[in-house]
Design a protein around this motif. Structure first.
Motif, PDB file in Angstrom:
ATOM      1  N   ASP A  91       0.846  -1.193   0.000  1.00  0.00           N
ATOM      2  CA  ASP A  91       0.000   0.000   0.000  1.00  0.00           C
ATOM      3  C   ASP A  91       0.882   1.244   0.000  1.00  0.00           C
ATOM      4  O   ASP A  91       1.777   1.381   0.847  1.00  0.00           O
ATOM      5  CB  ASP A  91      -0.874  -0.046   1.262  1.00  0.00           C
ATOM      6  N   VAL A  92       0.646   2.158  -0.936  1.00  0.00           N
ATOM      7  CA  VAL A  92       1.402   3.415  -0.973  1.00  0.00           C
ATOM      8  C   VAL A  92       0.686   4.426  -0.091  1.00  0.00           C
ATOM      9  O   VAL A  92      -0.304   5.031  -0.494  1.00  0.00           O
ATOM     10  CB  VAL A  92       1.530   3.939  -2.418  1.00  0.00           C
ATOM     11  N   SER A  93       1.181   4.585   1.130  1.00  0.00           N
ATOM     12  CA  SER A  93       0.570   5.525   2.068  1.00  0.00           C
ATOM     13  C   SER A  93       1.555   6.562   2.573  1.00  0.00           C
ATOM     14  O   SER A  93       1.144   7.619   3.047  1.00  0.00           O
ATOM     15  CB  SER A  93      -0.036   4.770   3.260  1.00  0.00           C
ATOM     16  N   ASP A  94       2.841   6.293   2.489  1.00  0.00           N
ATOM     17  CA  ASP A  94       3.861   7.221   2.993  1.00  0.00           C
ATOM     18  C   ASP A  94       4.660   7.884   1.876  1.00  0.00           C
ATOM     19  O   ASP A  94       5.714   8.464   2.129  1.00  0.00           O
ATOM     20  CB  ASP A  94       4.825   6.492   3.933  1.00  0.00           C
ATOM     21  N   GLY A  95       4.168   7.813   0.668  1.00  0.00           N
ATOM     22  CA  GLY A  95       4.864   8.393  -0.471  1.00  0.00           C
ATOM     23  C   GLY A  95       5.406   7.302  -1.376  1.00  0.00           C
ATOM     24  O   GLY A  95       5.903   6.272  -0.911  1.00  0.00           O
ATOM     25  N   LEU A  96       5.318   7.520  -2.677  1.00  0.00           N
ATOM     26  CA  LEU A  96       5.712   6.508  -3.655  1.00  0.00           C
ATOM     27  C   LEU A  96       7.158   6.061  -3.460  1.00  0.00           C
ATOM     28  O   LEU A  96       7.448   4.862  -3.415  1.00  0.00           O
ATOM     29  CB  LEU A  96       5.511   7.056  -5.065  1.00  0.00           C
ATOM     30  N   LEU A  97       8.082   7.007  -3.342  1.00  0.00           N
ATOM     31  CA  LEU A  97       9.490   6.630  -3.225  1.00  0.00           C
ATOM     32  C   LEU A  97       9.774   5.892  -1.924  1.00  0.00           C
ATOM     33  O   LEU A  97      10.473   4.881  -1.917  1.00  0.00           O
ATOM     34  CB  LEU A  97      10.375   7.873  -3.319  1.00  0.00           C
ATOM     35  N   ARG A  98       9.243   6.390  -0.823  1.00  0.00           N
ATOM     36  CA  ARG A  98       9.509   5.762   0.470  1.00  0.00           C
ATOM     37  C   ARG A  98       8.981   4.326   0.490  1.00  0.00           C
ATOM     38  O   ARG A  98       9.654   3.402   0.947  1.00  0.00           O
ATOM     39  CB  ARG A  98       8.856   6.585   1.581  1.00  0.00           C
ATOM     40  N   ASP A  99       7.765   4.132  -0.011  1.00  0.00           N
ATOM     41  CA  ASP A  99       7.189   2.795  -0.002  1.00  0.00           C
ATOM     42  C   ASP A  99       7.841   1.894  -1.048  1.00  0.00           C
ATOM     43  O   ASP A  99       7.997   0.689  -0.824  1.00  0.00           O
ATOM     44  CB  ASP A  99       5.680   2.884  -0.210  1.00  0.00           C
ATOM     45  N   ALA A 100       8.229   2.457  -2.184  1.00  0.00           N
ATOM     46  CA  ALA A 100       8.935   1.652  -3.184  1.00  0.00           C
ATOM     47  C   ALA A 100      10.258   1.147  -2.633  1.00  0.00           C
ATOM     48  O   ALA A 100      10.667   0.008  -2.906  1.00  0.00           O
ATOM     49  CB  ALA A 100       9.169   2.478  -4.450  1.00  0.00           C
ATOM     50  N   ARG A 101      10.944   1.965  -1.841  1.00  0.00           N
ATOM     51  CA  ARG A 101      12.190   1.509  -1.210  1.00  0.00           C
ATOM     52  C   ARG A 101      11.929   0.327  -0.274  1.00  0.00           C
ATOM     53  O   ARG A 101      12.756  -0.581  -0.160  1.00  0.00           O
ATOM     54  CB  ARG A 101      12.841   2.657  -0.436  1.00  0.00           C
ATOM     55  N   ARG A 102      10.799   0.366   0.404  1.00  0.00           N
ATOM     56  CA  ARG A 102      10.467  -0.732   1.311  1.00  0.00           C
ATOM     57  C   ARG A 102      10.258  -2.029   0.532  1.00  0.00           C
ATOM     58  O   ARG A 102      10.702  -3.100   0.959  1.00  0.00           O
ATOM     59  CB  ARG A 102       9.202  -0.386   2.101  1.00  0.00           C
ATOM     60  N   GLY A 128       4.377  12.651  -1.626  1.00  0.00           N
ATOM     61  CA  GLY A 128       3.258  13.272  -0.929  1.00  0.00           C
ATOM     62  C   GLY A 128       2.609  12.391   0.119  1.00  0.00           C
ATOM     63  O   GLY A 128       2.293  12.825   1.214  1.00  0.00           O
ATOM     64  N   GLY A 129       2.391  11.138  -0.179  1.00  0.00           N
ATOM     65  CA  GLY A 129       1.790  10.222   0.793  1.00  0.00           C
ATOM     66  C   GLY A 129       0.278  10.226   0.772  1.00  0.00           C
ATOM     67  O   GLY A 129      -0.372  11.058   0.141  1.00  0.00           O
ATOM     68  N   GLU A 130      -0.295   9.255   1.497  1.00  0.00           N
ATOM     69  CA  GLU A 130      -1.736   9.075   1.678  1.00  0.00           C
ATOM     70  C   GLU A 130      -2.487   8.811   0.373  1.00  0.00           C
ATOM     71  O   GLU A 130      -3.667   9.125   0.246  1.00  0.00           O
ATOM     72  CB  GLU A 130      -2.357  10.257   2.419  1.00  0.00           C
ATOM     73  N   ASP A 131      -1.809   8.205  -0.588  1.00  0.00           N
ATOM     74  CA  ASP A 131      -2.479   7.878  -1.844  1.00  0.00           C
ATOM     75  C   ASP A 131      -3.336   6.623  -1.713  1.00  0.00           C
ATOM     76  O   ASP A 131      -4.328   6.474  -2.428  1.00  0.00           O
ATOM     77  CB  ASP A 131      -1.449   7.654  -2.958  1.00  0.00           C
ATOM     78  N   TYR A 132      -2.934   5.693  -0.838  1.00  0.00           N
ATOM     79  CA  TYR A 132      -3.633   4.406  -0.669  1.00  0.00           C
ATOM     80  C   TYR A 132      -3.814   3.696  -2.001  1.00  0.00           C
ATOM     81  O   TYR A 132      -4.850   3.091  -2.279  1.00  0.00           O
ATOM     82  CB  TYR A 132      -4.972   4.599   0.053  1.00  0.00           C
ATOM     83  N   ALA A 133      -2.787   3.796  -2.833  1.00  0.00           N
ATOM     84  CA  ALA A 133      -2.734   3.075  -4.102  1.00  0.00           C
ATOM     85  C   ALA A 133      -1.978   1.771  -3.878  1.00  0.00           C
ATOM     86  O   ALA A 133      -1.223   1.635  -2.908  1.00  0.00           O
ATOM     87  CB  ALA A 133      -2.036   3.921  -5.166  1.00  0.00           C
ATOM     88  N   LEU A 134      -2.173   0.811  -4.739  1.00  0.00           N
ATOM     89  CA  LEU A 134      -1.484  -0.477  -4.624  1.00  0.00           C
ATOM     90  C   LEU A 134      -0.336  -0.517  -5.621  1.00  0.00           C
ATOM     91  O   LEU A 134      -0.540  -0.465  -6.831  1.00  0.00           O
ATOM     92  CB  LEU A 134      -2.460  -1.630  -4.884  1.00  0.00           C
TER      93      LEU A 134
END
Length: 388
Positions: A278-289, A337-343
């Motif tokens: 789930d992309v909730s903290d920003g695309l780059l931050r979550d992609a790194r995870r 930006g965050g809070e997108d709640y995209a998959l």
């Protein structure tokens, strides 16, 4: 929130008290949580959630309705998927955005539920129940609390969450409004006898395609528009609006009352997704995870990334024009930006992407450490709930 900002003070106690009370209550307009006490507040909330829980097919999954010390659910699977999240006033939303406390309560309820439901969806799980704990300021209008329950149940009626009940929770008091939700789900399986396969972060492989389901950057744009006084927090796209005004309203809704696609997780699993989150903290931050969990490198396609940014350039131009001093950056909205709640998910190179997903890049072996190549924007930090 999409970006940490200076926290505004709470509205004065009488703000929003003139709003109409919730339709299911007999409470006078303006009565507060502190005026009536826990039992009356609980009764008002139960009037909303009990009606929701009684509808089929939700009723079949609730072995014991709220009211006892703990909830009892009927689970068809031997496995359960659980997630928990907290939303707090000042950190995740500001009641001072709204002049109407009922609209505020409904939006807070919907967003609190949506972020938890999105986490279950990202695991390829079907939501079954929410446990909700609310910290309520004494001066909060009772009508806002019943509206909050309305928002919770509205989120549970979205496609993909039709079996989800509000199984119970807790009420407490405190200086600011906070909502903590524990969400319970079951892994999606193609047939009852098939093994469950949760969608995890650690399955991406070199050669996979990176794809996204859901808009990027709108929640961050919505925050900027609301804080800049360009749109109201309860703005929603409606018929008759110009395409531009509809987009501005959609950005506001993405920030205050998100409605993530809760069918995308099951669709990704059916299509053979190898990893997702789930992309909730920003695309780059979550992609790194995802990259770290899978021990790979993710490389964004620059043309695809530019399409995401381009979709928000007119929003940035409107904000700059209507809010002197604003310095909007649509690329930052999309990337951090965050809070997108995209998959965000990965699929085998030969896989057909499910409906609603669009290609965003590729997966490759890393050169010594997992990471993300976004064409020079790798320094963007994304949202960190404990910083700022």
């Amino acid at each position: 929130m999409a970006e940490p900002r200076e926290i505004r003070t709470r509205p004065e106690p009488d703000v929003g008290r003139g709003a109409e009370p919730h339709a299911g209550t007999e409470e006078p307009a303006g009565i507060t949580v502190g005026d009536v006490g826990e039992d009356r507040v609980l009764a008002a909330v139960r009037a909303v959630i009990d009606a929701h829980n009684a509808e089929e097919p939700r009723a079949a999954g609730l072995a014991l309705p709220p009211g006892d010390d703990a909830a009892v659910l009927r689970l068809a699977s031997a496995e359960a998927v659980l997630s928990t999240d907290t939303m707090a006033e000042g950190q995740d939303f500001r009641l001072s955005w709204w002049s109407d406390s009922v609209a505020a309560g409904r939006a807070v309820g919907q967003k609190a539920a949506a972020q938890n439901l999105s986490d279950l969806n990202a695991m390829g799980a079907e939501p079954l129940a929410l446990l909700v704990s609310c910290t309520l300021p004494a001066d909060l209008p009772l009508a806002a609390v019943t509206a909050l329950a309305d928002g919770l149940t509205a989120a549970c009626r979205a496609p993909g969450a039709g079996r989800c009940v509000v199984a119970g929770g807790d009420l407490g008091s405190g200086p600011g409004l906070a909502v903590t939700i524990t969400a319970v789900g079951e892994p999606w399986r193609p047939e009852p006898s098939a093994a469950a396969r949760p969608l995890r972060r650690d399955g991406a492989r070199p050669g996979d395609v990176l794809a996204i389901s859901g808009p990027l950057g709108r929640a961050a744009a919505g925050l900027a528009l609301i804080e800049g006084g360009v749109v109201a927090p309860d703005a929603r796209p409606m018929r008759g609006q110009s395409p531009q005004e509809g987009l501005l309203a959609a950005c506001a809704a993405a920030q205050t009352a998100p409605s993530p696609d809760l069918t995308s997780g099951a669709a990704a699993v059916r299509a053979g997704a190898t990893a997702g989150l789930d992309v909730s903290d920003g695309l780059l931050r979550d992609a790194r995870r995802l990259a770290a969990a899978s021990d790979v490198a993710l490389e964004f396609d620059q043309a695809a990334l530019e399409e995401e940014v381009e979709s928000l350039r007119r929003v940035a131009e409107t904000l700059r024009r209507r809010s002197p001093g604003a310095r909007p950056d649509p690329r930052a909205w999309v990337l951090s930006g965050g809070e997108d709640y995209a998959l965000l998910a990965t699929f085998g190179a030969a896989a057909e992407l499910p409906e609603g997903f669009r290609r965003l890049g590729t997966v490759r072996a890393h050169d010594g450490a997992p990471g993300v190549d976004a064409g020079g924007s790798e320094g963007s930090s994304g949202w960190d709930s404990l910083s700022g």
